[in-house]
Design a protein around this motif. Structure first.
Motif, mmCIF file in Angstrom:
data_model
loop_
_atom_site.group_PDB
_atom_site.id
_atom_site.type_symbol
_atom_site.label_atom_id
_atom_site.label_comp_id
_atom_site.label_asym_id
_atom_site.label_seq_id
_atom_site.Cartn_x
_atom_site.Cartn_y
_atom_site.Cartn_z
ATOM 1 N N UNK A 198 -71.302 27.051 10.626
ATOM 2 C CA UNK A 198 -70.698 26.459 11.812
ATOM 3 C C UNK A 198 -71.070 24.981 11.915
ATOM 4 N N UNK A 199 -70.115 24.190 12.383
ATOM 5 C CA UNK A 199 -70.287 22.736 12.470
ATOM 6 C C UNK A 199 -69.936 22.275 13.873
ATOM 7 N N UNK A 200 -70.718 21.325 14.398
ATOM 8 C CA UNK A 200 -70.340 20.653 15.636
ATOM 9 C C UNK A 200 -70.289 19.152 15.351
ATOM 10 N N UNK A 201 -69.253 18.515 15.862
ATOM 11 C CA UNK A 201 -69.104 17.065 15.768
ATOM 12 C C UNK A 201 -68.860 16.587 17.185
ATOM 13 N N UNK A 255 -73.060 14.876 13.716
ATOM 14 C CA UNK A 255 -72.488 15.991 12.968
ATOM 15 C C UNK A 255 -73.628 16.950 12.644
ATOM 16 N N UNK A 256 -73.524 18.191 13.152
ATOM 17 C CA UNK A 256 -74.576 19.191 12.924
ATOM 18 C C UNK A 256 -74.005 20.390 12.185
ATOM 19 N N UNK A 257 -74.710 20.817 11.140
ATOM 20 C CA UNK A 257 -74.376 22.011 10.385
ATOM 21 C C UNK A 257 -75.545 22.979 10.517
ATOM 22 N N UNK A 258 -75.252 24.240 10.914
ATOM 23 C CA UNK A 258 -76.333 25.203 11.102
ATOM 24 C C UNK A 258 -75.781 26.627 11.059
ATOM 25 N N UNK A 301 -84.061 20.018 9.578
ATOM 26 C CA UNK A 301 -85.203 20.629 10.238
ATOM 27 C C UNK A 301 -84.792 21.961 10.851
ATOM 28 N N UNK A 302 -85.576 22.994 10.581
ATOM 29 C CA UNK A 302 -85.411 24.317 11.177
ATOM 30 C C UNK A 302 -83.982 24.843 11.101
ATOM 31 N N UNK A 303 -83.386 24.728 9.920
ATOM 32 C CA UNK A 303 -82.071 25.301 9.702
ATOM 33 C C UNK A 303 -80.907 24.486 10.226
ATOM 34 N N UNK A 304 -81.158 23.238 10.580
ATOM 35 C CA UNK A 304 -80.097 22.358 11.075
ATOM 36 C C UNK A 304 -80.114 21.065 10.258
ATOM 37 N N UNK A 305 -78.960 20.708 9.700
ATOM 38 C CA UNK A 305 -78.803 19.415 9.035
ATOM 39 C C UNK A 305 -77.934 18.563 9.946
ATOM 40 N N UNK A 306 -78.420 17.356 10.224
ATOM 41 C CA UNK A 306 -77.705 16.445 11.122
ATOM 42 C C UNK A 306 -77.410 15.144 10.391
ATOM 43 N N UNK A 307 -76.171 14.691 10.546
ATOM 44 C CA UNK A 307 -75.748 13.390 10.023
ATOM 45 C C UNK A 307 -75.178 12.598 11.191
ATOM 46 N N UNK A 308 -75.205 11.295 11.043
ATOM 47 C CA UNK A 308 -74.610 10.428 12.048
ATOM 48 C C UNK A 308 -73.629 9.477 11.401
#
Length: 175
Positions: free
Chosen positions: A70-73, A98-101, A136-143
């Motif tokens: 799942x992705x949130x932008x 942008x978060x992928x988790x 971190x803790x199962x979440x990859x975040x990009x900006x």
């Protein structure tokens, strides 16, 4: 009767074992037998971020190994590194987070599998910068950074898996 305390203790122990999911109907080797239907780990691996300019839009692509999580932008007023909270030094007045988790940018041994930029200033009509801001803790975040408010759409492509963010060029912009 002398057997009541023992009976009560046995009943309590049986209740604890049942609550813990341990019962007499589970084969002794069930926990050590690998499942034949078990697939790859469910945590996707984020391996790269790349971009390109097109006549009317800029495109940001995030490459993923494994199933797309799942992705949130969402728009952000500022980009910060996960963990430290320090501001990400990207140019721009507008940002997308942008978060992928569940996802990771490292393998089970802790080695990085992410080969993209950690921080990149970009000079496209819309996209001005990209940064890996967290793993971190199962979440990859990009900006992503922009000079004007981004008008964007997101979608996924498959074989290989990737997230695509298309950002329209600002009105009046010519390439």
């Amino acid at each position: 009767m002398h057997h009541r305390p023992r009976l009560a203790a046995a009943a309590a122990a049986a209740g604890i074992l049942l609550a813990a999911g341990i019962g007499a109907t589970i084969p002794a080797d069930a926990s050590t037998t690998p499942s034949r239907t078990a697939g790859p780990p469910t945590t996707a691996l984020v391996t790269n971020a790349r971009w390109g300019g097109h006549p009317t839009f800029d495109r940001l692509v995030v490459d993923v190994r494994g199933a797309m999580p799942p992705v949130t932008v969402k728009p952000a007023t500022v980009l910060r590194y996960d963990g430290s909270g320090h501001r990400v030094p990207l140019p721009g007045k507008y940002f997308l987070e942008i978060k992928l988790s569940p996802a990771a940018a490292h393998d089970a041994s802790g080695r990085s599998v992410y080969h993209g930029p950690r921080l990149a200033k970009i000079n496209l009509p819309a996209l001005k910068g990209v940064a890996l801001t967290g793993d971190f803790e199962g979440v990859v975040t990009l900006g992503a950074a922009f000079d004007t408010k981004p008008h964007y759409k997101t979608f996924t492509l498959h074989s290989p898996e990737r997230l695509v963010v298309d950002i329209a060029h600002p009105v009046g912009c010519r390439r």
